[in-house]
Enzyme design. Structure first.
Site, PDB file in Angstrom:
ATOM      1  N   ILE A  73     -10.845  -4.387  13.960  1.00 40.26           N
ATOM      2  CA  ILE A  73     -10.047  -3.405  13.204  1.00 40.26           C
ATOM      3  C   ILE A  73      -9.169  -4.067  12.146  1.00 40.26           C
ATOM      4  O   ILE A  73      -9.094  -3.605  11.011  1.00 40.26           O
ATOM      5  CB  ILE A  73      -9.158  -2.569  14.159  1.00 40.26           C
ATOM      6  N   LYS A  76       5.051   5.625  21.140  1.00 41.26           N
ATOM      7  CA  LYS A  76       5.544   5.371  19.780  1.00 41.26           C
ATOM      8  C   LYS A  76       4.615   5.998  18.737  1.00 41.26           C
ATOM      9  O   LYS A  76       5.064   6.676  17.820  1.00 41.26           O
ATOM     10  CB  LYS A  76       5.617   3.857  19.543  1.00 41.26           C
ATOM     11  N   ASN A  77       3.320   5.751  18.893  1.00 42.42           N
ATOM     12  CA  ASN A  77       2.381   6.171  17.847  1.00 42.42           C
ATOM     13  C   ASN A  77       2.089   7.665  17.873  1.00 42.42           C
ATOM     14  O   ASN A  77       1.352   8.169  17.025  1.00 42.42           O
ATOM     15  CB  ASN A  77       1.100   5.341  17.917  1.00 42.42           C
ATOM     16  N   ARG A  94      10.703  -2.898  18.446  1.00 45.10           N
ATOM     17  CA  ARG A  94      10.150  -1.821  17.610  1.00 45.10           C
ATOM     18  C   ARG A  94       9.294  -0.883  18.439  1.00 45.10           C
ATOM     19  O   ARG A  94       9.176   0.301  18.106  1.00 45.10           O
ATOM     20  CB  ARG A  94       9.268  -2.424  16.513  1.00 45.10           C
ATOM     21  N   ASP A 136      -4.744  -2.528  19.796  1.00 44.46           N
ATOM     22  CA  ASP A 136      -3.351  -2.694  20.245  1.00 44.46           C
ATOM     23  C   ASP A 136      -3.259  -3.305  21.648  1.00 44.46           C
ATOM     24  O   ASP A 136      -2.157  -3.578  22.129  1.00 44.46           O
ATOM     25  CB  ASP A 136      -2.609  -1.346  20.220  1.00 44.46           C
ATOM     26  N   CYS A 179       0.995  -6.791   5.663  1.00 40.44           N
ATOM     27  CA  CYS A 179       1.517  -6.725   7.020  1.00 40.44           C
ATOM     28  C   CYS A 179       1.007  -7.949   7.769  1.00 40.44           C
ATOM     29  O   CYS A 179      -0.015  -8.529   7.392  1.00 40.44           O
ATOM     30  CB  CYS A 179       0.995  -5.426   7.634  1.00 40.44           C
ATOM     31  N   ARG A 213       5.460   0.532   8.370  1.00 41.45           N
ATOM     32  CA  ARG A 213       4.406   1.122   7.549  1.00 41.45           C
ATOM     33  C   ARG A 213       4.163   2.590   7.879  1.00 41.45           C
ATOM     34  O   ARG A 213       3.756   3.368   7.018  1.00 41.45           O
ATOM     35  CB  ARG A 213       3.091   0.398   7.758  1.00 41.45           C
ATOM     36  N   ARG A 272      -4.011  -3.716   5.370  1.00 40.19           N
ATOM     37  CA  ARG A 272      -3.670  -2.336   5.712  1.00 40.19           C
ATOM     38  C   ARG A 272      -3.370  -1.446   4.499  1.00 40.19           C
ATOM     39  O   ARG A 272      -2.272  -0.920   4.361  1.00 40.19           O
ATOM     40  CB  ARG A 272      -2.502  -2.312   6.704  1.00 40.19           C
ATOM     41  N   PRO A 273      -4.353  -1.259   3.630  1.00 38.80           N
ATOM     42  CA  PRO A 273      -4.136  -0.341   2.505  1.00 38.80           C
ATOM     43  C   PRO A 273      -4.032   1.111   2.978  1.00 38.80           C
ATOM     44  O   PRO A 273      -4.383   1.419   4.130  1.00 38.80           O
ATOM     45  CB  PRO A 273      -5.384  -0.539   1.636  1.00 38.80           C
ATOM     46  N   VAL A 274      -3.550   1.983   2.088  1.00 36.11           N
ATOM     47  CA  VAL A 274      -3.484   3.417   2.437  1.00 36.11           C
ATOM     48  C   VAL A 274      -4.321   4.226   1.443  1.00 36.11           C
ATOM     49  O   VAL A 274      -4.039   5.390   1.172  1.00 36.11           O
ATOM     50  CB  VAL A 274      -2.021   3.934   2.493  1.00 36.11           C
ATOM     51  N   ASP A 275      -5.368   3.595   0.920  1.00 31.20           N
ATOM     52  CA  ASP A 275      -6.212   4.256  -0.077  1.00 31.20           C
ATOM     53  C   ASP A 275      -6.853   5.539   0.444  1.00 31.20           C
ATOM     54  O   ASP A 275      -7.067   6.487  -0.311  1.00 31.20           O
ATOM     55  CB  ASP A 275      -7.298   3.285  -0.570  1.00 31.20           C
ATOM     56  N   GLN A 276      -7.151   5.585   1.742  1.00 31.14           N
ATOM     57  CA  GLN A 276      -7.794   6.785   2.288  1.00 31.14           C
ATOM     58  C   GLN A 276      -6.822   7.967   2.371  1.00 31.14           C
ATOM     59  O   GLN A 276      -7.222   9.123   2.228  1.00 31.14           O
ATOM     60  CB  GLN A 276      -8.378   6.510   3.681  1.00 31.14           C
TER      61      GLN A 276
HETATM   62  N1  EPU Z   1      -7.596   1.258   6.382  1.00 31.01           N
HETATM   63  C1  EPU Z   1      -7.934   1.178   5.045  1.00 31.01           C
HETATM   64  N2  EPU Z   1      -7.486   2.168   4.216  1.00 31.01           N
HETATM   65  C2  EPU Z   1      -6.714   3.204   4.659  1.00 31.01           C
HETATM   66  C3  EPU Z   1      -6.377   3.260   6.016  1.00 31.01           C
HETATM   67  C4  EPU Z   1      -6.835   2.277   6.866  1.00 31.01           C
HETATM   68  O1  EPU Z   1      -8.628   0.259   4.616  1.00 31.01           O
HETATM   69  O2  EPU Z   1      -6.339   4.054   3.829  1.00 31.01           O
HETATM   70  C5  EPU Z   1      -8.090   0.220   7.311  1.00 31.01           C
HETATM   71  C6  EPU Z   1      -6.966  -0.646   7.874  1.00 31.01           C
HETATM   72  O3  EPU Z   1      -6.621  -1.693   7.006  1.00 31.01           O
HETATM   73  C7  EPU Z   1      -7.563  -1.106   9.189  1.00 31.01           C
HETATM   74  C8  EPU Z   1      -8.403   0.107   9.632  1.00 31.01           C
HETATM   75  O4  EPU Z   1      -8.635   0.865   8.445  1.00 31.01           O
HETATM   76  O5  EPU Z   1      -8.399  -2.199   8.961  1.00 31.01           O
HETATM   77  C9  EPU Z   1      -7.753   1.003  10.666  1.00 31.01           C
HETATM   78  O6  EPU Z   1      -6.422   1.272  10.294  1.00 31.01           O
HETATM   79  P1  EPU Z   1      -5.658   2.611  10.707  1.00 31.01           P
HETATM   80  O7  EPU Z   1      -5.344   3.366   9.466  1.00 31.01           O
HETATM   81  O8  EPU Z   1      -6.371   3.315  11.782  1.00 31.01           O
HETATM   82  O9  EPU Z   1      -4.295   2.015  11.269  1.00 31.01           O
HETATM   83  P2  EPU Z   1      -2.878   2.711  11.150  1.00 31.01           P
HETATM   84  O10 EPU Z   1      -3.048   4.170  11.156  1.00 31.01           O
HETATM   85  O11 EPU Z   1      -2.123   2.078  10.052  1.00 31.01           O
HETATM   86  C10 EPU Z   1      -2.441   2.959  13.712  1.00 31.01           C
HETATM   87  C11 EPU Z   1      -1.391   2.504  14.675  1.00 31.01           C
HETATM   88  C12 EPU Z   1      -1.521   1.014  14.879  1.00 31.01           C
HETATM   89  C13 EPU Z   1      -2.921   0.732  15.441  1.00 31.01           C
HETATM   90  C14 EPU Z   1      -3.981   1.280  14.483  1.00 31.01           C
HETATM   91  C15 EPU Z   1      -5.386   1.136  14.999  1.00 31.01           C
HETATM   92  C16 EPU Z   1       0.370   4.104  14.286  1.00 31.01           C
HETATM   93  C17 EPU Z   1       1.722   4.390  13.786  1.00 31.01           C
HETATM   94  N3  EPU Z   1      -0.085   2.859  14.141  1.00 31.01           N
HETATM   95  O12 EPU Z   1      -2.205   2.251  12.503  1.00 31.01           O
HETATM   96  O13 EPU Z   1      -0.548   0.633  15.838  1.00 31.01           O
HETATM   97  O14 EPU Z   1      -3.113  -0.649  15.604  1.00 31.01           O
HETATM   98  O15 EPU Z   1      -3.728   2.678  14.240  1.00 31.01           O
HETATM   99  O16 EPU Z   1      -5.528   1.759  16.228  1.00 31.01           O
HETATM  100  O17 EPU Z   1      -0.286   4.980  14.827  1.00 31.01           O
HETATM  101  C18 EPU Z   1       0.945  -0.821  16.896  1.00 31.01           C
HETATM  102  O18 EPU Z   1       1.364   0.155  17.538  1.00 31.01           O
HETATM  103  O19 EPU Z   1       1.280  -2.003  17.185  1.00 31.01           O
HETATM  104  C19 EPU Z   1       0.049  -0.601  15.786  1.00 31.01           C
HETATM  105  C20 EPU Z   1      -0.178  -1.518  14.853  1.00 31.01           C
END
Ligand code: EPU
Length: 422
Positions: free
Chosen positions: A332, A22-23, A402, A310, A116, A92, A121-125
């Site tokens: 995480i 999926k990811n 999902r 995960d 969530c 997301r 889970r912000p997307v600030d980065q």
């Molecule tokens: N974070 C921030 N700001 C950002 C981005 C991330 O603070 O701009 C924080 C998050 O809040 C979290 C940490 O950084 O605390 C890591 O988050 P990451 O961005 O790596 O997570 P993601 O990309 O949203 C993906 C997977 C998740 C998996 C995580 C961690 C996909 C589509 N989703 O999420 O998968 O848990 O990486 O490995 O690739 C799942 O499949 O059930 C799932 C949640």
């Protein structure tokens, strides 16, 4: 709402094949926006999240055709550079369209994902990185609104504040069409990032170092089409391996990449499972463990190649029945213990102390009605239900749909008594 009914205490036996990840599927589909030529994906899992992203892309004008495990995406006529709240709030990972849209069209309007179940889970980065690449990004009325005043992104050195998987993917995709060189430091090293890079390279991108913490991208004028087979789903594989251990079974998972599961395999061995494997298969044998119970094993989640967040809920289910006490520490996400109170309803002994759970193994769990709260929490409950005595009903299994392709069919093939109640 569909439910699952499981009659537990049946050891899993036999062989199944892994589905595509999926990811990996989600970023690969989003990458279709980077090119006017078609992308052909093979090994696509049948999942709600894949359908959701397909619908978002179709809404933009991408031609999406699906036949079994093949998906063809053709973004020759993209009318809208827009991902609506109604879709993004259900998934997301929809934010993955942001980087490609900005890079190819110089504009995007993508709903800001809300909170969530597992954390803020912000997307600030993602936003910070796109700004460093020269985009102007604002948040207006709940939407991320991005434009590129100069028309084209410019390569930059980007260092993210924390390791982010989809953040790395978004920025890597955007950088493919930027002028000059981009270096992403502190990049996520997950196999799904490397898989995305492999397809981008087939499309004509110049990328070095994907799968390491430093990714270098030389921007190109335009990208072409590609055909790509999606990497196997290591989390799905890991989930089945944990189910085999919890039920003291003996299963083989084919069509997987064992090296993507090193951290988990070490822990399964420590717990007492006998693990064998080849280039593309893994066998877990747990029907003849000394003492007949798994040993309690502590884990601490971290980014790849560490122990995956995960897999935390599924491994906790194994620990619930183990001999001894284990610490399960989540680093995480700040709220990823929603399964704990449901496991307790099945008879587990778990105490939460901050970001650590102390799991005191019990000799048996007893079936009950429990509620799924997110995808991996649901998988943990399924494993516990498979091992518990009597009947377990799992409610709200749309979370499982999902992210797990035909889970109950695969478990049924391994001898589980599991059925969907509609
Ligand atoms: N974070 C921030 N700001 C950002 C981005 C991330 O603070 O701009 C924080 C998050 O809040 C979290 C940490 O950084 O605390 C890591 O988050 P990451 O961005 O790596 O997570 P993601 O990309 O949203 C993906 C997977 C998740 C998996 C995580 C961690 C996909 C589509 N989703 O999420 O998968 O848990 O990486 O490995 O690739 C799942 O499949 O059930 C799932 C949640």
């Amino acid at each position: 709402m569909d439910k699952l009914r499981i009659l537990g205490e049946r050891p899993l036996h036999g062989s199944i094949a892994a589905s595509g990840a999926k990811n990996a599927a989600l970023p690969l589909m989003a990458a279709s926006l980077l090119s006017a030529q078609p992308i052909e994906l093979d090994n696509a899992p049948q999942l709600m999240d894949v359908r959701t992203l397909g619908a978002i892309l179709e809404g933009m004008g991408v031609d999406v055709a699906r036949q079994g495990s093949r998906v063809r995406l053709h973004a020759a006529h993209v009318r809208e550079r827009f991902a609506p709240y109604e879709r993004v709030k259900t998934m997301r990972a929809s934010v993955l369209v942001l980087g490609p849209l900005v890079a190819r069209f110089g504009e995007a309007r993508v709903s800001l994902p809300g909170g969530c179940a597992i954390g803020a889970r912000p997307v600030d980065q993602h936003i910070k990185g796109l700004r460093q690449l020269g985009a102007q990004v604002d948040v207006e009325h709940g939407y991320i609104v991005a434009t590129v005043p100069s028309g084209r992104l410019k390569g930059a050195r980007i260092s993210t504040d924390m390791i982010t998987v989809t953040g790395t993917e978004n920025l890597m995709m955007a950088a493919c069409l930027a002028d000059g060189e981009t270096v992403i430091e502190n990049a996520a090293q997950e196999p799904e990032v490397a898989d995305l890079a492999a397809m981008l390279v087939k499309m004509g991108a110049h990328i070095d170092g994907a799968g390491t913490s430093r990714i270098r991208i030389q921007g190109v004028e335009a990208l072409g089409g590609a055909a790509h087979r999606i990497v196997p789903d290591r989390i799905e594989v890991g989930t089945f391996l944990c189910a085999a251990l919890a039920t003291r079974g003996d299963i083989t998972v084919q069509a997987c990449v064992p090296t993507h599961l090193d951290a988990l395999l070490d822990k399964l061995r420590e717990a007492g499972a006998d693990i064998a494997g080849g280039a593309d298969w893994i066998r877990v044998k747990a029907d003849a463990m000394p003492g007949a119970r798994a040993r309690a094993v502590s884990v601490r989640t971290s980014e790849y190649p560490g122990f995956a967040t995960d897999m935390q809920a599924q491994f906790m289910a194994v620990n619930c029945l183990a001999d001894g006490a284990a610490h399960v520490t989540e680093t995480i996400f700040e709220n990823r213990f929603m399964h704990v109170q449901e496991l307790v309803r099945l008879g587990a002994r778990i105490a939460i102390e901050g970001n650590t759970c102390v799991v005191q193994g019990v000799p048996r769990l007893s079936g009950a009605t429990v509620m799924a709260t997110d995808l991996r929490a649901s998988a943990g409950l399924v494993i516990a239900g498979l091992a518990a005595e009597g009947e377990t009903i799992i409610e709200r299994i749309y979370h499982l749909d999902r992210g797990y392709d035909a889970m109950e069919h695969k478990l049924g093939r391994l001898g589980a008594s599991i059925e969907r109640l509609r």
